[in-house]
Design a protein around this motif. Structure first.
Motif, PDB file in Angstrom:
ATOM      1  N   SER A  26      65.456  19.688  -1.126  1.00 33.78           N
ATOM      2  CA  SER A  26      65.591  19.843   0.526  1.00 33.78           C
ATOM      3  C   SER A  26      66.049  18.509   0.942  1.00 33.78           C
ATOM      4  O   SER A  26      66.582  18.488   1.923  1.00 33.78           O
ATOM      5  N   VAL A  27      65.994  17.358   0.309  1.00 29.42           N
ATOM      6  CA  VAL A  27      66.475  16.126   0.838  1.00 29.42           C
ATOM      7  C   VAL A  27      68.148  16.099   0.738  1.00 29.42           C
ATOM      8  O   VAL A  27      68.750  15.367   1.225  1.00 29.42           O
ATOM      9  N   LYS A  30      69.587  16.045   4.225  1.00 28.77           N
ATOM     10  CA  LYS A  30      69.660  14.855   4.962  1.00 28.77           C
ATOM     11  C   LYS A  30      71.182  14.175   4.644  1.00 28.77           C
ATOM     12  O   LYS A  30      71.515  13.163   5.199  1.00 28.77           O
ATOM     13  N   ILE A  31      71.829  14.434   3.526  1.00 30.51           N
ATOM     14  CA  ILE A  31      73.252  13.894   3.204  1.00 30.51           C
ATOM     15  C   ILE A  31      74.205  14.603   3.311  1.00 30.51           C
ATOM     16  O   ILE A  31      75.141  14.538   3.823  1.00 30.51           O
ATOM     17  N   ASP A  33      75.596  19.028   4.518  1.00 31.02           N
ATOM     18  CA  ASP A  33      75.355  20.224   5.079  1.00 31.02           C
ATOM     19  C   ASP A  33      75.664  21.313   4.072  1.00 31.02           C
ATOM     20  O   ASP A  33      76.479  22.131   4.618  1.00 31.02           O
TER      21      ASP A  33
END
Length: 316
Positions: A26-27, A30-31, A33
């Motif tokens: 899931s992280v 954050k980097i 899309d």
């Protein structure tokens, strides 16, 4: 992409491959899309399969799933020299004949070797398995200290954590360096490490032949200037005879053997002592820091200062 699980597969190798090529954590959002992995990945084998840590994996796709894969990844395993199931080797051989890319992690190269797909190729594996690999597959060129090797259809990596280096390299080749860099950010691992496995390799055992007393004497006097004449006198033989016997017994000339042993001595001092780099150079018998740097880089692929920083550790 098929990831092959065999008896005794290293769990770390398997986890690295699945994390690099499989479902995105899931992280990652954050980097970048792009929440979905760009691969259709299947973990294949003959269930239930015991891993190197003792537990078994039961949720595996059948071996024939490999037949449709564009890439086959073979993680390392506990006893890579053990004969593999003919059905496994046949699946790998068919995949290679169909043009699939083959990626071996750590000791997975032994499986590719048993499948007969490495003749004439350049590969690497864990540095500690170099002798066994050469003996088993003499028609393959082993690049012993490489972190990973790209030989076209076959890509291979060294020891366990070098699997991450190779997987990130494959991501960069397939989807661009920017994508590989973003995956490396999730892993908190550099997308490319300089140097190779030589910096991690430990010295091989010394030969125990007739020259053993001379080698012991040399070890005790490494910090001193050691000419061929002086060593020949200690060995009670002519310089020419000494050089010939030295090559027969150690595989090196006297000068090459001394350089290697002095680098090994320097590595110990850099790890365990508080001597400065200059003091280490003299204590190991190099005479100057420049001479030590040159030989150190030849044998380890790095510099004494970087080596000390890596292996001395320290508080963050």
């Amino acid at each position: 992409m098929a990831v092959l699980v065999l008896g005794g597969t290293f769990v770390l190798d398997l986890a690295v491959a699945v994390q690099a090529f499989g479902r995105r954590p899931s992280v990652f959002a954050k980097i970048r899309d792009e929440p979905e992995t760009p691969y259709e990945i299947g973990v294949c084998g003959q269930a239930p399969t015991p891993t190197s840590l003792g537990f078994t994996i039961a949720d595996l796709k059948p071996l024939d799933w490999i037949a449709g894969a564009d890439t086959v990844v073979v993680p390392g395993l506990e006893a890579p020299w053990a004969p593999q199931d003919p059905a496994v080797l046949a699946a790998v051989t068919r995949a290679a004949a169909d043009g699939a890319r083959l990626v071996s992690l750590c000791a997975g190269a032994f499986v590719l070797g048993q499948a007969g797909v490495l003749d004439g190729r350049r590969v690497t594996t864990h540095w500690a398995l170099a002798d066994e690999f050469r003996a088993a597959f003499p028609a393959t060129e082993l690049v012993e200290h490489a972190m990973y090797v790209d030989d076209g259809q076959v890509l291979s990596s060294g020891g366990m954590l070098a699997a991450a280096d190779l997987c990130l390299y494959v991501l960069g080749q397939d989807h661009g360096q920017s994508y590989a860099n973003d995956v490396s950010r999730v892993l908190v691992s550099p997308p490319h490490r300089t140097g190779g496995q030589a910096v991690y390799a430990r010295p091989r055992p010394r030969p125990a032949g007739p020259l053993a007393p001379v080698l012991d004497w040399l070890d005790e006097h490494l910090a001193e200037p050691l000419s061929v004449g002086a060593v020949a006198a200690q060995a009670h033989m002519s310089p020419r005879t000494l050089e010939r016997r030295f090559r027969e017994e150690t595989g090196d000339s006297l000068a090459a053997w001394l350089a290697r042993r002095r680098v090994e001595r320097a590595r110990v001092l850099l790890e365990d002592s508080r001597l400065t780099v200059t003091q280490v150079a003299h204590a190991a018998g190099f005479g100057s820091t420049e001479s030590m740097r040159r030989h150190f880089h030849t044998h380890t692929g790095t510099t004494p200062s970087v080596y000390r920083e890596t292996f001395r550790g320290g508080a963050p």
